[in-house]
Enzyme design. Structure first.
Site, PDB file in Angstrom:
ATOM      1  N   TYR A   1      -6.584   9.794 -14.980  1.00 53.81           N
ATOM      2  CA  TYR A   1      -6.708   8.450 -14.789  1.00 53.81           C
ATOM      3  C   TYR A   1      -6.938   7.704 -16.051  1.00 53.81           C
ATOM      4  O   TYR A   1      -6.411   6.855 -16.400  1.00 53.81           O
ATOM      5  CB  TYR A   1      -7.525   8.042 -13.615  1.00 53.81           C
ATOM      6  CG  TYR A   1      -6.933   8.254 -12.323  1.00 53.81           C
ATOM      7  CD1 TYR A   1      -5.823   7.594 -11.678  1.00 53.81           C
ATOM      8  CD2 TYR A   1      -6.958   9.666 -11.626  1.00 53.81           C
ATOM      9  CE1 TYR A   1      -4.977   7.780 -10.555  1.00 53.81           C
ATOM     10  CE2 TYR A   1      -6.359   9.667 -10.447  1.00 53.81           C
ATOM     11  CZ  TYR A   1      -5.579   8.930 -10.063  1.00 53.81           C
ATOM     12  OH  TYR A   1      -4.840   9.397  -8.757  1.00 53.81           O
TER      13      TYR A   1
ATOM     14  N   GLN B   1       1.821  -2.202  -3.601  1.00 52.62           N
ATOM     15  CA  GLN B   1       1.493  -1.025  -3.726  1.00 52.62           C
ATOM     16  C   GLN B   1       1.182  -0.376  -5.074  1.00 52.62           C
ATOM     17  O   GLN B   1       0.573   0.853  -5.125  1.00 52.62           O
ATOM     18  CB  GLN B   1       2.867  -0.316  -3.009  1.00 52.62           C
ATOM     19  CG  GLN B   1       3.020  -0.751  -1.902  1.00 52.62           C
ATOM     20  CD  GLN B   1       4.567  -0.041  -1.319  1.00 52.62           C
ATOM     21  OE1 GLN B   1       4.477   1.168  -0.844  1.00 52.62           O
ATOM     22  NE2 GLN B   1       5.586  -0.547  -1.347  1.00 52.62           N
TER      23      GLN B   1
ATOM     24  N   VAL C   1      -0.946  -0.017  -8.748  1.00 49.92           N
ATOM     25  CA  VAL C   1      -2.344  -0.033  -8.898  1.00 49.92           C
ATOM     26  C   VAL C   1      -2.520  -0.593 -10.422  1.00 49.92           C
ATOM     27  O   VAL C   1      -3.451  -0.880 -10.956  1.00 49.92           O
ATOM     28  CB  VAL C   1      -2.738   1.316  -8.925  1.00 49.92           C
ATOM     29  CG1 VAL C   1      -2.884   2.129  -7.711  1.00 49.92           C
ATOM     30  CG2 VAL C   1      -2.021   2.469  -9.752  1.00 49.92           C
ATOM     31  N   ASP C   2      -1.419  -1.107 -11.157  1.00 48.87           N
ATOM     32  CA  ASP C   2      -1.547  -1.820 -12.254  1.00 48.87           C
ATOM     33  C   ASP C   2      -1.937  -3.354 -11.895  1.00 48.87           C
ATOM     34  O   ASP C   2      -2.090  -3.812 -10.779  1.00 48.87           O
ATOM     35  CB  ASP C   2      -0.111  -1.889 -12.991  1.00 48.87           C
ATOM     36  CG  ASP C   2       0.882  -2.529 -12.334  1.00 48.87           C
ATOM     37  OD1 ASP C   2       0.826  -3.804 -11.845  1.00 48.87           O
ATOM     38  OD2 ASP C   2       1.824  -1.655 -12.094  1.00 48.87           O
TER      39      ASP C   2
ATOM     40  N   HIS D   1      -3.121   0.232  -2.498  1.00 51.99           N
ATOM     41  CA  HIS D   1      -3.519   1.498  -3.003  1.00 51.99           C
ATOM     42  C   HIS D   1      -4.652   1.710  -3.996  1.00 51.99           C
ATOM     43  O   HIS D   1      -4.869   2.596  -4.613  1.00 51.99           O
ATOM     44  CB  HIS D   1      -2.104   2.211  -3.364  1.00 51.99           C
ATOM     45  CG  HIS D   1      -1.290   2.222  -2.249  1.00 51.99           C
ATOM     46  ND1 HIS D   1       0.092   2.661  -2.481  1.00 51.99           N
ATOM     47  CD2 HIS D   1      -1.488   2.317  -1.022  1.00 51.99           C
ATOM     48  CE1 HIS D   1       0.953   2.601  -1.483  1.00 51.99           C
ATOM     49  NE2 HIS D   1      -0.193   2.509  -0.489  1.00 51.99           N
TER      50      HIS D   1
ATOM     51  N   GLY E   1      11.212  -3.968  -5.068  1.00 56.32           N
ATOM     52  CA  GLY E   1      11.067  -2.654  -5.740  1.00 56.32           C
ATOM     53  C   GLY E   1      10.309  -1.454  -5.031  1.00 56.32           C
ATOM     54  O   GLY E   1       9.674  -0.882  -5.479  1.00 56.32           O
TER      55      GLY E   1
END
Length: 231
Positions: free
Chosen positions: A54, A87, A89-90, A105, A176
Site C-alpha cells: 500500500y 468503490q 480507494v483514491d 472500500h 465505470g
C-alpha cells in the site's frame, strides 16, 4: 429544494487519470496475489509485505489528477444535491471538488488500528509528502497500523449509509463499474422504481430495462449526461 443525485463509481472512473484497475488484464492482481495483499489472512501472515504494497500504491497515486469525469460529477452540485458512493480507494472525487463522498472500500490515504479499524481515534490521514508507513509502526491503541482498506471477506460498514442515500435519490448514475462486485452492485435495488438510472461505461453491461446506458468512458459519458441534466 434541489433534486438529489446519487453517483456510484467504480474502477473505470479513475482509469483516465492513469490508475490501473485491479481486475482487468495487466491489473494489479496480475502482479500481486490478492490473498497476500487484500485479505485479513494475508495481513496476519505478513503485515510488512502488505504495508509496503500500500506504500507503493500511495506513491503511484501522488501526482495523479482528477479527470474530466471527476470534475463533471462535482459540477453537478451547481444544480443538484449530489452524493458520490465510490468503490475506489483514491481521493480523486474529493480533489475534483465533490463535497459528499462515501468510500465503500476504504481510503488509500488513511491508515488505522488493526484491532479497531473503524475507530476514528486511531485513523491517520496521510499526505502526499508523508504517504509511507514504516512496517511495524503502531497505532494509538498499541496495535500495528494497517491500511484503511476493506479487505476481502471483511464487512462493508459504509454500505448502510450508501443504501440510505440511494433510497432517497431522484436520479441514480453509475460510472465505470460492471455491477459485478457486491454489495455495491446491489445498491441499484434500493432505488425508487420511478427514478431514471443512467450507466456510463464503454463496455456493454447487462442491466434491466430501467437503465439507460451511455457506452462511453467516464469523461465523454459525463459530458453527454451533463448536457442532459444541466439544461
Amino acid at each position: 429544494m434541489k433534486k438529489k443525485i446519487v453517483v456510484l463509481t467504480g474502477a473505470g472512473m479513475s482509469v483516465e487519470s492513469g490508475l490501473k484497475t485491479f481486475r482487468d488484464a495487466d491489473g494489479l492482481w496480475e502482479n500481486f496475489p490478492v490473498q497476500k495483499v487484500a485479505t485479513h489472512e494475508g495481513w496476519e501472515a505478513n503485515p510488512a509485505y502488505v504495508t509496503n504494497f500500500y506504500n507503493m500504491l500511495r506513491k503511484k497515486c501522488v501526482g495523479v489528477k482528477p479527470n474530466e469525469g471527476h470534475r463533471l460529477v462535482a459540477k453537478l452540485e451547481e444544480k443538484y444535491d449530489v452524493t458520490v458512493v465510490t468503490q475506489n480507494v483514491d481521493n480523486l472525487h474529493e480533489m475534483a471538488g465533490s463535497s459528499k463522498v462515501i468510500h465503500l472500500h476504504g481510503e488509500l490515504m488513511k491508515v488505522c488500528s488493526s484491532w479497531n479499524v473503524d475507530d476514528p481515534r486511531y485513523q491517520i490521514q496521510l499526505t502526499p509528502e508523508n504517504c509511507e508507513v514504516a512496517p511495524g509502526t503502531l497505532a494509538g491503541d498499541g496495535s500495528l497500523l494497517r491500511p484503511f482498506i476493506v479487505f476481502f471477506g471483511e464487512g462493508v460498514p459504509m454500505i448502510t449509509p450508501a443504501a440510505e442515500e440511494t433510497s432517497t435519490a431522484d436520479i441514480f448514475i453509475i460510472i465505470g463499474t460492471s455491477l459485478n462486485v457486491y454489495p455495491a452492485a446491489g445498491l441499484i435495488q434500493y432505488t425508487r422504481p420511478e427514478i431514471p438510472i443512467y450507466l456510463i461505461d464503454p463496455n456493454p453491461v447487462r442491466t434491466g430495462e430501467r437503465v439507460q446506458q451511455i457506452q462511453k468512458g467516464a469523461s465523454e459519458g459525463m459530458k453527454e449526461l451533463c448536457d442532459l441534466l444541466m439544461k
